[in-house]
Design a protein around this motif. Structure first.
Motif, PDB file in Angstrom:
ATOM      1  N   THR A  96       0.817  -1.205   0.000  1.00  0.00           N
ATOM      2  CA  THR A  96       0.000   0.000   0.000  1.00  0.00           C
ATOM      3  C   THR A  96       0.856   1.262   0.000  1.00  0.00           C
ATOM      4  O   THR A  96       2.052   1.234   0.317  1.00  0.00           O
ATOM      5  CB  THR A  96      -0.929   0.018   1.224  1.00  0.00           C
ATOM      6  N   PHE A  97       0.202   2.375  -0.323  1.00  0.00           N
ATOM      7  CA  PHE A  97       0.871   3.674  -0.389  1.00  0.00           C
ATOM      8  C   PHE A  97       0.150   4.671   0.509  1.00  0.00           C
ATOM      9  O   PHE A  97      -1.040   4.527   0.800  1.00  0.00           O
ATOM     10  CB  PHE A  97       0.855   4.213  -1.824  1.00  0.00           C
ATOM     11  N   VAL A 267       7.796  16.765  -2.142  1.00  0.00           N
ATOM     12  CA  VAL A 267       8.082  15.331  -2.167  1.00  0.00           C
ATOM     13  C   VAL A 267       8.876  14.923  -0.933  1.00  0.00           C
ATOM     14  O   VAL A 267       8.557  13.935  -0.258  1.00  0.00           O
ATOM     15  CB  VAL A 267       8.849  14.952  -3.452  1.00  0.00           C
ATOM     16  N   SER A 268       9.904  15.689  -0.606  1.00  0.00           N
ATOM     17  CA  SER A 268      10.743  15.360   0.546  1.00  0.00           C
ATOM     18  C   SER A 268       9.940  15.390   1.837  1.00  0.00           C
ATOM     19  O   SER A 268      10.090  14.510   2.702  1.00  0.00           O
ATOM     20  CB  SER A 268      11.920  16.341   0.629  1.00  0.00           C
ATOM     21  N   TRP A 269       9.069  16.396   1.977  1.00  0.00           N
ATOM     22  CA  TRP A 269       8.260  16.513   3.195  1.00  0.00           C
ATOM     23  C   TRP A 269       7.270  15.371   3.311  1.00  0.00           C
ATOM     24  O   TRP A 269       7.120  14.741   4.360  1.00  0.00           O
ATOM     25  CB  TRP A 269       7.536  17.853   3.201  1.00  0.00           C
ATOM     26  N   LEU A 270       6.574  15.082   2.210  1.00  0.00           N
ATOM     27  CA  LEU A 270       5.579  14.012   2.236  1.00  0.00           C
ATOM     28  C   LEU A 270       6.233  12.657   2.477  1.00  0.00           C
ATOM     29  O   LEU A 270       5.714  11.823   3.234  1.00  0.00           O
ATOM     30  CB  LEU A 270       4.799  13.999   0.921  1.00  0.00           C
ATOM     31  N   LYS A 271       7.371  12.413   1.858  1.00  0.00           N
ATOM     32  CA  LYS A 271       8.083  11.151   2.067  1.00  0.00           C
ATOM     33  C   LYS A 271       8.550  11.032   3.513  1.00  0.00           C
ATOM     34  O   LYS A 271       8.421   9.973   4.150  1.00  0.00           O
ATOM     35  CB  LYS A 271       9.285  11.070   1.125  1.00  0.00           C
ATOM     36  N   ASP A 275       5.530   8.695   4.901  1.00  0.00           N
ATOM     37  CA  ASP A 275       6.178   7.381   4.835  1.00  0.00           C
ATOM     38  C   ASP A 275       7.213   7.167   5.932  1.00  0.00           C
ATOM     39  O   ASP A 275       7.816   6.094   6.005  1.00  0.00           O
ATOM     40  CB  ASP A 275       6.865   7.208   3.474  1.00  0.00           C
ATOM     41  N   ASN A 276       7.453   8.177   6.751  1.00  0.00           N
ATOM     42  CA  ASN A 276       8.490   8.088   7.784  1.00  0.00           C
ATOM     43  C   ASN A 276       9.820   7.657   7.171  1.00  0.00           C
ATOM     44  O   ASN A 276      10.600   6.908   7.779  1.00  0.00           O
ATOM     45  CB  ASN A 276       8.081   7.103   8.897  1.00  0.00           C
TER      46      ASN A 276
END
Length: 305
Positions: A96-97, A267-271, A275-276
């Motif tokens: 999952t994502f 992208v960096s923040w969301l990852k 996603d920790n």
């Protein structure tokens, strides 16, 4: 590459727990086997990592490592928001994502934020760019609609089986950005918020508990940073993982077109927080320096979440 699908296949929810357990077991074995790759060994540490190890080139690229498909959600088929477009990685091999809902601004539609859909999804997220009930909706309404969109994604959409409902985030432009702050304030379980040149009459966001990256623009006359993004940032709790990025030579409409700086740090923040995935910490800490596209970047490092 984006492929159109009206009814994408869904991984059954019942398989999610088995998949996570299998990943963890494989990672533990990999960590014990001499010569096991670092990627294999890290599976046990963080089962939410998706995609290859990031580089500056990979987070600045127009597309990430995942092929992406999309499906349209008509407004007549949902309640609480105005429908939209879901972008998602085509593979089910990685489990999952995390998912992100993105709202447009005043008088705007999802077409104004459409570039974020495939760009973020190709990095390993399910992304829902939404239309609001009306283009006149205020930030508090847009916040509720973002949450309604996430609820639809995780509970009733054709891609629900691809999503980990515990790893969700919100983004938005202008009043949609103000809406993302409203959503984060209302639902503290959200993992990340990224308001883009956000507009909101409320200036106190001390109740927000979601890691938040605020993006302002030095040439913004609609939501000037001095009366919007900066006081929003300063009002967030000091103990919260938070950041303020001010774009150089940019206006209020900067998030409405493809922007490498916005994408790189979003992208960096969301990852990092959905996603920790601490592999992305290198792009956020030490704090990025001022440069051709950045006036300043403030934040707390190292991050605590």
């Amino acid at each position: 590459m984006v492929r159109q699908h009206s009814s994408p296949p869904a991984t059954p929810r019942t398989a999610r727990g088995l998949w996570a357990a299998a990943l963890t077991t494989l990672g533990l074995f990999a960590a014990l086997i001499p010569g096991a790759s670092g990627a294999q060994a890290l599976v046990a540490d963080n089962p939410y990592e998706r995609g290859p190890a990031p580089t500056v080139a990979s987070i600045e690229a127009a597309r990430g490592s995942y092929a992406v498909a999309q499906t349209t959600v008509p407004s007549a088929s949902v309640t609480g928001f105005g429908g939209g477009t879901v972008y998602y990685p085509t593979t089910t091999a990685d489990g999952t994502f995390g998912a992100v809902a993105v709202a447009p601004g005043f008088l705007a539609t999802q077409s104004n934020i459409a570039w974020l859909g495939p760009r973020l999804a190709s990095q390993g997220f399910v992304v829902f760019t939404i239309d609001t009930n009306t283009t006149l909706d205020a930030p508090d309404s847009r916040g509720r609609q973002l949450l309604a969109a996430l609820d639809y994604l995780t509970r009733g959409s054709t891609v629900s089986g691809r999503i980990d409902g515990t790893r969700l985030g919100v983004m938005g432009h202008s009043m949609g950005g103000g809406g993302s702050l409203e959503a984060a304030k209302s639902r503290t379980s959200l993992k990340a918020a990224v308001p883009l040149t956000a507009w909101n009459l409320t200036k106190d966001w001390s109740q927000v508990r979601t890691p938040t990256l605020l993006v302002g623009a030095d040439g913004d006359t609609t939501a000037p940073v001095a009366t919007h993004s900066e006081p929003f940032y300063e009002s967030l709790p000091g103990s919260l993982d938070k950041a303020y990025l001010e774009l150089r030579g940019a206006t209020h409409s900067a998030p409405a077109t493809a922007n490498t700086t916005i994408a790189k740090y979003s992208v960096s923040w969301l990852k990092r927080f959905i996603d920790n995935d601490t592999r992305y910490e290198q792009f956020l800490c030490p704090l990025p320096q001022a440069g051709p596209t950045i006036v300043e970047y403030r934040g707390n490092c190292p991050h605590t979440s």
